[in-house]
Design an enzyme around this catalytic site. Structure first.
Site, short mmCIF file in Angstrom:
data_model
loop_
_atom_site.label_atom_id
_atom_site.label_comp_id
_atom_site.label_asym_id
_atom_site.label_seq_id
_atom_site.Cartn_x
_atom_site.Cartn_y
_atom_site.Cartn_z
N GLU A 66 0.85 -1.19 0.00
CA GLU A 66 0.00 0.00 0.00
C GLU A 66 0.88 1.25 0.00
OE1 GLU A 66 -3.54 1.92 2.83
OE2 GLU A 66 -3.05 -0.21 2.94
N GLU A 104 -3.21 10.17 3.38
CA GLU A 104 -4.37 10.15 4.25
C GLU A 104 -4.47 11.46 5.03
OE1 GLU A 104 -5.20 5.53 5.37
OE2 GLU A 104 -3.70 6.57 6.59
#
Length: 718
Positions: A156, A160
């Site tokens: 990943e 964010e």
């Protein structure tokens, strides 16, 4: 709440972009098909749903820290781009499972149908600013999204936004199931206010993160040590965008860990002091304790003039006598329409406010909490107040001796609220840590997301020093076995005290009450506050705690630290905030008198504290002020204070009604100058009044029970 995304761009590295057929061991996305290998670079303005490229998650939840399930209808496309909506619709997973997963929230996720490799990934977006909510743009592959030939491990790359602070974004990556590379990047602006470009460049040797065309952070295999960046030889990844709420525990961790908190102080922790604390560096504030029955009858009003949310008791609910008193209060016109129980400034207090409730019954607690939960970030139950009005109502420290009832309140709030629930307690024994440990662990088992412990027992006077040795032992043992945040409170009058308490206990945060009233700029942290230094006390490791408490801390973190603002300026700042929020004049006088007074300060601390003011102001002079304007004149404070985004606040610093006139809980908020000028006389009069009210309430309750021809109904379990 909605996440807005205007454009997405992928510029694939030549020969390194891959797409493969997903195995999708989990539920299939809605729409879309395998586009086949070798999908090229693309730009998408996201004004329409291209099912050859995109799919919507639908019918399942991720579990773990995610407190929501995914529905396709929560992703919408329009002329301005894509919108993902997070709402409080109860989610139940699709399928034939007799016990399906359920979540309190429903949200949306968009993902590519194919997999991609090295290249530049960029999005134009405006994230959500709300504590406990994450807005994410990322690439991902793993057990449930595994390309042909992939190893099925978790890979990943993230951008964010944690809603509690959208002036930063979090860069992170996972490689073969190994994460923990989170870094917060300072943006220098609030990302929630406008669209900006965010992206990352994924290379075989590393990852670069970019904002508005400027590189802001990077890692590569040479600097990431044993954790290399993801490789396409292991797995290519899908592009994903989503909006999701943290679980209540994750949200509590974000609020309470490494927090320095303004305590809930009756009469004092109102809007002016809370916002002033935040301006001086507090990371979180509590409202004053507000009794459940006081907030329930209020009306929620959006005050466009002040930019606040007000909870007001309607005027018609008062007796004619009180209504006349409201009409005649010329200095506080805000209260002509009823008492303002709570005033919140969402522009300043967003993601930084905990509501403390005084309650003795779970049903009343839930009713009150439901009333305000939309405007605060968590609910704290007062289990420490030893005052007679609180204990006689089964609230406050009365709960310390009734574990079953205390746990029922916590579990009821946790079952019915999606935001964190915490409790503030006192030590239960002066020396033995076991009673306190047993009580705290019972609360945690009942669902408490965080605990604050005050270092005194019921009966201890505030002018005697807190029981640090017992407090330290309790917190040390809790930190060995419990995972929820533990905050300590009690006599942290200097940065040296704060640093030493953190070092000795490993506590997650500290809470300041009286020390914040002495000088609220105590919340200012030093540049090296992450170290374990303790104010140059070379023998601090060996120094007895009681001795440390009585030491005249000098130097950078002592009583006269250069980090502290002059106390005269602090009072002036407080009065300015009172003007800004039109605080009640009697409430403002009360807080200023508390700042000037050392009556409730431990006697061994007073000799080290500066109790004089530049203008020669005294408690006597403050008590002679009739209104806010007199108070501002005494302290040489200008009468208006600009409001962010406005030319100025209203010129009149006149505000809320005297809560001492609220019939439902008037004993909590009596404002009388004699409280400071002749406290012994005030105490005797107050005790007599409380005794009379208690006797009257008991007689009325008995009369009610007799009229119902039977015992009072049991408490309702919610």
């Amino acid at each position: 709440m909605r996440l807005h995304i205007a454009t997405l761009l992928l510029v694939a590295a030549p020969g390194e972009t891959h797409a493969g057929k997903p195995t999708n061991a989990g539920p299939p996305p809605q729409g879309g098909s395998d586009p086949g290998p070798g999908e090229p670079s693309f730009t998408d303005d996201l004004t329409s749903f291209d099912t050859t490229r995109w799919a919507k998650a639908d019918g399942w939840g991720n579990g773990d820290v995610f407190d929501n399930g995914w529905r396709a209808e929560n992703v919408a496309f329009g002329a301005d781009g894509m919108t993902i909506t997070l709402d409080d619709t109860l989610f139940t997973a699709d399928g034939n499972d007799p016990n399906p997963d359920t979540y309190p929230y429903t949200s949306g996720e968009l993902r590519t149908t194919g997999y991609h490799g090295y290249g530049c990934y960029e999005v134009t977006m405006k994230p959500v600013a709300e504590s406990g909510v994450v807005s994410a743009f990322f690439t991902y592959a793993g057990q449930w999204d595994n390309p042909d030939g992939g190893n099925g491990q978790h890979d990943e790359i993230d951008i964010e936004f944690l809603g509690r602070d959208t002036n930063h974004f979090q860069a992170n990556y996972w490689t073969n199931g190994v994460g923990g590379h989170e870094v917060e990047v300072n943006l220098g602006f609030d990302a929630s206010e406008d669209f900006h470009r965010y992206g990352f460049k994924w290379k075989a040797s590393g990852i670069e993160w970019w904002v508005d065309g400027i590189k802001v952070y990077e890692v590569d295999d040479a600097t990431s040590g044993s954790d290399p960046v993801p490789k396409i030889t292991d797995m290519t990844q899908k592009i994903m965008m989503n909006l999701w709420p943290l679980s209540s525990q994750e949200a509590a961790d974000a609020l309470f860990r490494d927090a320095e908190i303004l305590a809930p102080m009756v009469r004092a922790s109102t809007t002016p002091l809370r916002t002033l604390a935040l301006s001086y560096g507090a990371s979180l504030t509590f409202t004053e304790e507000l009794v459940d029955r006081s907030i329930t009858p209020t009306e929620r009003i959006v005050n466009e003039e002040l930019g606040t949310i007000d909870y007001r008791v309607p005027k018609h609910t008062y007796s004619k006598k009180v209504q006349r008193r409201l009409d005649n209060d010329k200095d506080n016109p805000d209260y002509k329409n009823g008492a303002i129980i709570l005033r919140i400034d969402p522009a300043v207090e967003r993601n930084k406010l905990i509501y403390q409730i005084g309650t003795g019954e779970s049903s009343l607690a839930l009713e009150a909490a439901t009333k305000v939960i939309q405007d605060v970030n968590g609910m704290d139950v007062n289990m420490g107040c030893p005052k007679k009005f609180s204990v006689s109502g089964g609230m406050g420290s009365a709960l310390l001796s009734d574990t079953k009832r205390a746990c029922d309140i916590i579990s009821t709030l946790r079952r019915n609220l999606s935001k964190p629930v915490s409790a503030k307690i006192r030590l239960l024994d002066p020396e033995d840590p076991r009673p306190t440990l047993d009580f705290v662990r019972a609360l945690i088992k009942a669902g408490a997301n965080a605990i604050t412990i005050h270092g005194r027992i019921v009966g201890d006077e505030s002018h005697t020093q807190a029981r640090w040795p017992t407090l330290v032992e309790v917190v040390r043992q809790l930190k060995q076995t419990e995972t929820v945040p533990i905050t300590v409170n009690g006599d942290l009058y200097t940065r040296a005290d704060i640093r030493e308490m953190k070092r000795r206990t490993g506590c997650d945060g500290v809470m300041l009450a009286r020390p914040a009233l002495y000088n609220i700029s105590l919340f200012r942290r030093g540049d090296d506050e992450q170290t374990n230094a303790s104010n140059g006390q070379e023998c601090a490791d060996e120094m007895d705690l009681a001795e440390f408490q009585t030491t005249n801390h000098a130097g950078h973190y002592g009583y006269h630290s250069p980090l502290l603002a002059p106390r005269t300026k602090v009072v002036q700042d407080y009065i300015s905030h009172c003007v800004r929020y039109r605080a009640h004049s009697k409430n403002a006088k009360y807080v200023v008198c508390e700042i000037l007074s050392s009556r409730r300060t431990p006697t061994n601390r007073v000799p080290y504290m500066n109790m004089t003011f530049e203008g020669g102001q005294t408690i006597d002079k403050v008590c002679k002020c009739r209104n806010l304007q007199d108070l501002a004149k005494l302290w040489d404070v200008r009468w208006t204070l600009p409001r962010p985004g406005k030319e100025s606040a209203a010129a009149a610093g006149k505000a809320a009604m005297d809560l001492g006139e609220v019939e439902a809980h008037g004993d909590q908020h009596r404002y009388d100058d004699i409280y400071f000028l002749d406290h012994e006389k005030f105490r005797k009069e107050r005790t007599a009044a409380v005794d009379a009210q208690t006797a009257e309430a008991a007689a009325e309750e008995k009369k009610t029970d007799d009229s119902e021809d039977g015992p009072a109904a049991k408490r309702t379990k919610v």
